[in-house]
Design a protein around this motif. Structure first.
Motif, PDB file in Angstrom:
ATOM      1  N   ASP A  61      41.002  41.326  40.928  1.00 32.02           N
ATOM      2  CA  ASP A  61      41.384  39.918  40.905  1.00 32.02           C
ATOM      3  C   ASP A  61      42.386  39.631  42.027  1.00 32.02           C
ATOM      4  OD1 ASP A  61      43.907  40.760  40.020  1.00 32.02           O
ATOM      5  OD2 ASP A  61      43.552  40.164  37.945  1.00 32.02           O
ATOM      6  N   PHE A  69      33.274  44.899  34.358  1.00 33.98           N
ATOM      7  CA  PHE A  69      32.375  43.916  33.765  1.00 33.98           C
ATOM      8  C   PHE A  69      31.077  44.565  33.316  1.00 33.98           C
ATOM      9  CE2 PHE A  69      35.187  41.473  36.434  1.00 33.98           C
ATOM     10  CZ  PHE A  69      35.495  40.398  35.618  1.00 33.98           C
ATOM     11  N   ALA A  84      28.153  38.164  32.453  1.00 33.13           N
ATOM     12  CA  ALA A  84      29.069  39.264  32.747  1.00 33.13           C
ATOM     13  C   ALA A  84      30.305  39.030  31.902  1.00 33.13           C
ATOM     14  CB  ALA A  84      29.434  39.284  34.225  1.00 33.13           C
ATOM     15  N   GLU A  86      34.105  40.994  30.346  1.00 30.85           N
ATOM     16  CA  GLU A  86      35.076  42.074  30.407  1.00 30.85           C
ATOM     17  C   GLU A  86      35.535  42.406  28.993  1.00 30.85           C
ATOM     18  OE1 GLU A  86      39.401  42.901  32.452  1.00 30.85           O
ATOM     19  OE2 GLU A  86      38.888  40.862  31.837  1.00 30.85           O
ATOM     20  N   PHE A  97      37.526  38.210  30.835  1.00 29.33           N
ATOM     21  CA  PHE A  97      36.779  37.270  31.667  1.00 29.33           C
ATOM     22  C   PHE A  97      35.319  37.223  31.237  1.00 29.33           C
ATOM     23  CE2 PHE A  97      40.224  38.228  34.676  1.00 29.33           C
ATOM     24  CZ  PHE A  97      40.517  36.945  35.136  1.00 29.33           C
ATOM     25  N   ARG A  98      34.703  36.043  31.405  1.00 26.84           N
ATOM     26  CA  ARG A  98      33.271  35.864  31.143  1.00 26.84           C
ATOM     27  C   ARG A  98      32.683  34.978  32.222  1.00 26.84           C
ATOM     28  NH1 ARG A  98      31.525  34.165  25.297  1.00 26.84           N
ATOM     29  NH2 ARG A  98      29.550  34.669  26.236  1.00 26.84           N
ATOM     30  N   PHE A  99      31.479  35.328  32.651  1.00 21.03           N
ATOM     31  CA  PHE A  99      30.756  34.540  33.653  1.00 21.03           C
ATOM     32  C   PHE A  99      29.282  34.502  33.268  1.00 21.03           C
ATOM     33  CE2 PHE A  99      34.320  36.584  35.756  1.00 21.03           C
ATOM     34  CZ  PHE A  99      34.933  35.514  36.390  1.00 21.03           C
ATOM     35  N   LYS A 119      29.725  34.747  42.367  1.00 22.01           N
ATOM     36  CA  LYS A 119      30.463  33.778  41.549  1.00 22.01           C
ATOM     37  C   LYS A 119      31.711  34.424  40.954  1.00 22.01           C
ATOM     38  CE  LYS A 119      29.778  30.771  37.518  1.00 22.01           C
ATOM     39  NZ  LYS A 119      28.788  30.236  36.568  1.00 22.01           N
ATOM     40  N   MET A 120      31.566  35.648  40.467  1.00 21.94           N
ATOM     41  CA  MET A 120      32.682  36.373  39.871  1.00 21.94           C
ATOM     42  C   MET A 120      33.775  36.638  40.910  1.00 21.94           C
ATOM     43  SD  MET A 120      30.249  38.964  37.696  1.00 21.94           S
ATOM     44  CE  MET A 120      31.523  40.162  37.326  1.00 21.94           C
ATOM     45  N   LYS A 121      33.379  37.078  42.090  1.00 20.44           N
ATOM     46  CA  LYS A 121      34.355  37.370  43.148  1.00 20.44           C
ATOM     47  C   LYS A 121      35.133  36.118  43.542  1.00 20.44           C
ATOM     48  CE  LYS A 121      32.106  41.335  45.307  1.00 20.44           C
ATOM     49  NZ  LYS A 121      31.413  41.820  46.524  1.00 20.44           N
ATOM     50  N   LEU A 124      37.569  35.287  40.618  1.00 15.21           N
ATOM     51  CA  LEU A 124      38.663  36.255  40.485  1.00 15.21           C
ATOM     52  C   LEU A 124      39.682  36.137  41.612  1.00 15.21           C
ATOM     53  CD1 LEU A 124      36.685  39.406  39.306  1.00 15.21           C
ATOM     54  CD2 LEU A 124      38.316  38.065  37.958  1.00 15.21           C
TER      55      LEU A 124
END
Length: 162
Positions: A61, A69, A84, A86, A97-99, A119-121, A124
């Protein structure tokens, strides 16, 4: 029978990989995501659907903290949901976290995974809360979060997770 046993195949998947499915008679049954996707593919007439499985990934992050994830895919008729999340040790499976991204179930699932990881990157890399005088405050003008419940089985009060 174990708490998370799939009634279709008998597997005992982790709790994050179980789906509670309502039947026409009003009863509920637990299915692993693979069996859920198989049933949905049959109902939606999605031929030759293959249940994608992905290895967990670790991403840092904005503070350099590494998060692991795990992924789950669920077929919703004409959409494939790739999630995804955590898991947080000692807590429920969705506390971190959730995506999620949605895509065509006939497309390449690895392309969908690539979109999700990007999207996650991006998410974060942004800090939504900062500490100020011992209190958490909004870092900028935008805050992202989700509505969950407070974990109290009796009250089930909503809460916002940022």
């Amino acid at each position: 029978m174990a708490e998370n046993t799939c009634v279709r195949c008998g597997a005992i998947p982790p709790s994050h990989d179980v789906v509670s499915v309502a039947s026409a008679d009003g009863s509920f049954r637990l299915l692993c995501s693979r069996c859920f996707n198989t049933e949905m593919a049959d109902l939606a007439e999605v031929h030759a659907f293959e249940h994608p499985e992905f290895t967990p990934v670790r991403l840092s992050d904005a503070d350099g903290v590494v998060h692991e994830f795990h992924f789950r895919s669920l077929l919703f008729g004409d959409q494939l949901s790739l999630e995804a999340f955590e898991p947080v040790p000692g807590d429920d499976d969705y506390a971190g976290f959730r995506f999620q991204v949605l895509g065509d179930p006939r497309s390449d699932p690895f392309e969908l995974l690539g979109n999700l990881v990007q999207k996650m990157k991006r998410a974060l890399a942004v800090k939504h809360l900062v500490e100020d005088a011992g209190h958490l405050v909004v870092a900028e003008t935008t805050v992202r979060g989700r509505i969950e419940w407070d974990g109290n089985e009796r009250d089930r009060l909503p809460c916002v997770v940022i």
